[in-house]
Motif scaffolding. Structure first.
Motif, PDB file in Angstrom:
ATOM      1  N   ASP A  66      43.339  43.348  36.234  1.00  0.00           N
ATOM      2  CA  ASP A  66      44.478  43.897  35.493  1.00  0.00           C
ATOM      3  C   ASP A  66      44.907  43.002  34.331  1.00  0.00           C
ATOM      4  N   GLU A  67      44.179  41.911  34.106  1.00  0.00           N
ATOM      5  CA  GLU A  67      44.550  40.974  33.043  1.00  0.00           C
ATOM      6  C   GLU A  67      43.709  41.186  31.785  1.00  0.00           C
ATOM      7  N   ALA A  68      44.164  40.590  30.689  1.00  0.00           N
ATOM      8  CA  ALA A  68      43.432  40.654  29.418  1.00  0.00           C
ATOM      9  C   ALA A  68      42.296  39.627  29.460  1.00  0.00           C
ATOM     10  N   LEU A  69      41.152  40.048  29.925  1.00  0.00           N
ATOM     11  CA  LEU A  69      40.058  39.108  30.170  1.00  0.00           C
ATOM     12  C   LEU A  69      39.475  38.524  28.885  1.00  0.00           C
ATOM     13  N   ASP A  70      39.704  39.170  27.768  1.00  0.00           N
ATOM     14  CA  ASP A  70      39.220  38.607  26.499  1.00  0.00           C
ATOM     15  C   ASP A  70      39.853  37.244  26.229  1.00  0.00           C
ATOM     16  N   ASP A  71      41.036  37.029  26.787  1.00  0.00           N
ATOM     17  CA  ASP A  71      41.719  35.750  26.586  1.00  0.00           C
ATOM     18  C   ASP A  71      40.960  34.587  27.217  1.00  0.00           C
ATOM     19  N   LEU A  72      40.053  34.886  28.134  1.00  0.00           N
ATOM     20  CA  LEU A  72      39.320  33.809  28.808  1.00  0.00           C
ATOM     21  C   LEU A  72      38.234  33.203  27.919  1.00  0.00           C
ATOM     22  N   GLU A  73      37.763  33.944  26.928  1.00  0.00           N
ATOM     23  CA  GLU A  73      36.756  33.442  25.985  1.00  0.00           C
ATOM     24  C   GLU A  73      35.537  32.856  26.718  1.00  0.00           C
ATOM     25  N   VAL A  96      34.604  43.373  36.735  1.00  0.00           N
ATOM     26  CA  VAL A  96      35.153  42.204  36.054  1.00  0.00           C
ATOM     27  C   VAL A  96      34.039  41.363  35.443  1.00  0.00           C
ATOM     28  N   LEU A  97      32.965  41.132  36.199  1.00  0.00           N
ATOM     29  CA  LEU A  97      31.860  40.311  35.692  1.00  0.00           C
ATOM     30  C   LEU A  97      31.192  40.969  34.492  1.00  0.00           C
ATOM     31  N   THR A  98      31.062  42.282  34.519  1.00  0.00           N
ATOM     32  CA  THR A  98      30.463  42.994  33.391  1.00  0.00           C
ATOM     33  C   THR A  98      31.354  42.887  32.159  1.00  0.00           C
ATOM     34  N   VAL A 104      32.485  32.071  36.701  1.00  0.00           N
ATOM     35  CA  VAL A 104      33.393  32.397  35.602  1.00  0.00           C
ATOM     36  C   VAL A 104      34.028  31.134  35.052  1.00  0.00           C
ATOM     37  N   ASP A 105      34.492  30.273  35.952  1.00  0.00           N
ATOM     38  CA  ASP A 105      35.140  29.019  35.545  1.00  0.00           C
ATOM     39  C   ASP A 105      34.196  28.161  34.708  1.00  0.00           C
ATOM     40  N   GLU A 106      32.928  28.082  35.106  1.00  0.00           N
ATOM     41  CA  GLU A 106      31.962  27.254  34.373  1.00  0.00           C
ATOM     42  C   GLU A 106      31.664  27.825  32.998  1.00  0.00           C
ATOM     43  N   ALA A 107      31.834  29.137  32.846  1.00  0.00           N
ATOM     44  CA  ALA A 107      31.490  29.768  31.572  1.00  0.00           C
ATOM     45  C   ALA A 107      32.638  29.795  30.576  1.00  0.00           C
TER      46      ALA A 107
END
Length: 410
Positions: free
Chosen positions: A293-300, A328-330, A405-408
């Protein structure tokens, strides 16, 4: 399904509940088509429909009946409680309620051998206290050659360094996190990675030291009263934070998440805890429910690796979140390989891989064959039990998806 309980029997809450669930079953057998143990063994009694009949027969039988034997218990023990049957069932049979009732009843009527009781007691005591487990784990690493094979397979060479956790209190949005029992020892980086990723999204995580094991291990090893006691203790630990406005209770192990969401059910008859349990179950969120439900683009995310995702039964069948992690991963740019028979259990199932090692290994190897078919760089999952069980084969590396995800992160 017709039942034949007496009026006296129906005065007992567990019989009344079993009667209600049994009457929803229409004998269709669709459940057997997706039952992992039925597929392996081909025995009607090792499928949901057969186990339902066994439970019905046992509950209708008088005390001391020769219809209730060690063989009854064997077939109930072999159930993974994966709940694939509930996903498949067109009639909505709440099989998990029946298997819990049946296991408690057969445990009472057919006492186990001392060796079996000792094993189950030992598992409960060794696994549910994080500090005790970590001490035993370190001892096991030191004397690894002496550890029994079924346990040695579950021991990583050494846990991955957790890295630094961000200071979560600086965020306006606050969530609680259930640290878990064995995960802090076997994979301490999972919760640390979760904290770092959520920190990027402006969410602070608060561990509550007083909250311990979710209670699933006790409950599913037929120490159901002890499991309920752990649920009450966790509710007490979380309640002040809930009253202070905690947004959610995050679980990174889907097995824990599935059970915390059952608090409302298992404490429904407790006048002191029913309302609080319902609130806790409402606030319980698997990590993927937060992230999707979050703005995943913010994770870069910088780059995506080729992954195979193993969806734990507790995520797809118990929590009904099949496809959520893959989504989410996609969105984050990872390439996911196709996985055949993704609905089937890997054989971990809590302590099942220790109490039923032969069946568990067959299921594990079948699952790994399907996961590795697309040549992934790494296999990811959402439950520490599945992670350690699959890693025990020493094939493709298996990790929690949030670590990748954290490593990326850029």
């Amino acid at each position: 399904m017709q039942t034949h309980f007496t009026a006296e029997d129906l005065q007992k809450p567990h019989i009344r509940e079993a009667d209600r669930v049994l009457r929803t079953c229409v004998h269709c057998g669709f459940c057997n088509a997706t039952c992992p143990t039925y597929q392996l063994l081909g025995d009607e009694r090792d499928g949901p429909r057969g186990r339902i009949y066994l439970i019905k027969e046992m509950l209708e039988a008088p005390e001391g009946s020769d219809k209730v034997t060690e063989e009854t218990r064997l077939h109930l023990d072999r159930c993974l409680t994966c709940l694939n049957c509930e996903t498949t069932c067109p009639s909505g049979v709440e099989y998990h309620k029946l298997i819990n009732i049946g296991r408690a009843e057969v445990e009472r009527r057919v006492p186990r051998k001392a060796s079996e009781r000792a094993l189950r007691y030992g598992l409960r005591k060794a696994l549910v206290e994080p500090k005790r487990f970590q001490a035993l784990f370190k001892l096991g690493l030191t004397f690894r050659p002496l550890v029994p094979g079924v346990l040695r397979d579950k021991m990583p060479p050494a846990p991955v360094d957790a890295g630094k956790r961000p200071e979560g209190s600086r965020h306006a949005r606050q969530m609680l996190i259930l640290e878990g029992c064995v995960q802090p020892g076997l994979s301490p980086n999972t919760n640390a990675a979760t904290a770092r990723v959520l920190d990027r999204l402006g969410i602070g995580l608060t561990p509550v030291a007083e909250a311990g094991c979710c209670g699933a291990i006790d409950f599913h090893l037929n120490a159901q009263d002890e499991g309920r006691a752990r649920a009450r203790a966790n509710i007490d630990a979380w309640w002040p934070h809930i009253e202070s406005g905690a947004e959610a209770i995050v679980q990174t192990a889907s097995g824990c998440g599935a059970f915390v969401k059952e608090y409302a059910e298992i404490l429904a008859d407790d006048p002191d805890y029913a309302d609080k349990a319902a609130r806790v179950s409402e606030l319980a969120k698997d990590l993927v429910e937060v992230l999707r439900d979050e703005a995943l683009d913010d994770l870069e995310v910088k780059q995506g690796r080729r992954l195979a995702f193993h969806c734990p039964c507790t995520l797809q069948h118990a929590q009904k979140l099949g496809g959520a992690v893959e989504g989410v991963l996609t969105r984050l740019g990872f390439a996911l390989t196709p996985v055949a028979d993704a609905h089937l259990c890997c054989g971990s199932a809590g302590t099942y891989s220790i109490t039923q090692p032969e069946l568990s290994k067959q299921l594990r190897d079948n699952k790994l064959d399907n996961l590795e078919a697309g040549n992934p760089e790494v296999i990811v999952t959402a439950n520490i039990g599945c992670q350690t069980h699959l890693n025990g084969a020493n094939r493709t590396e298996v990790r929690h998806w949030i670590e990748i995800v954290d490593e990326a992160l850029a």
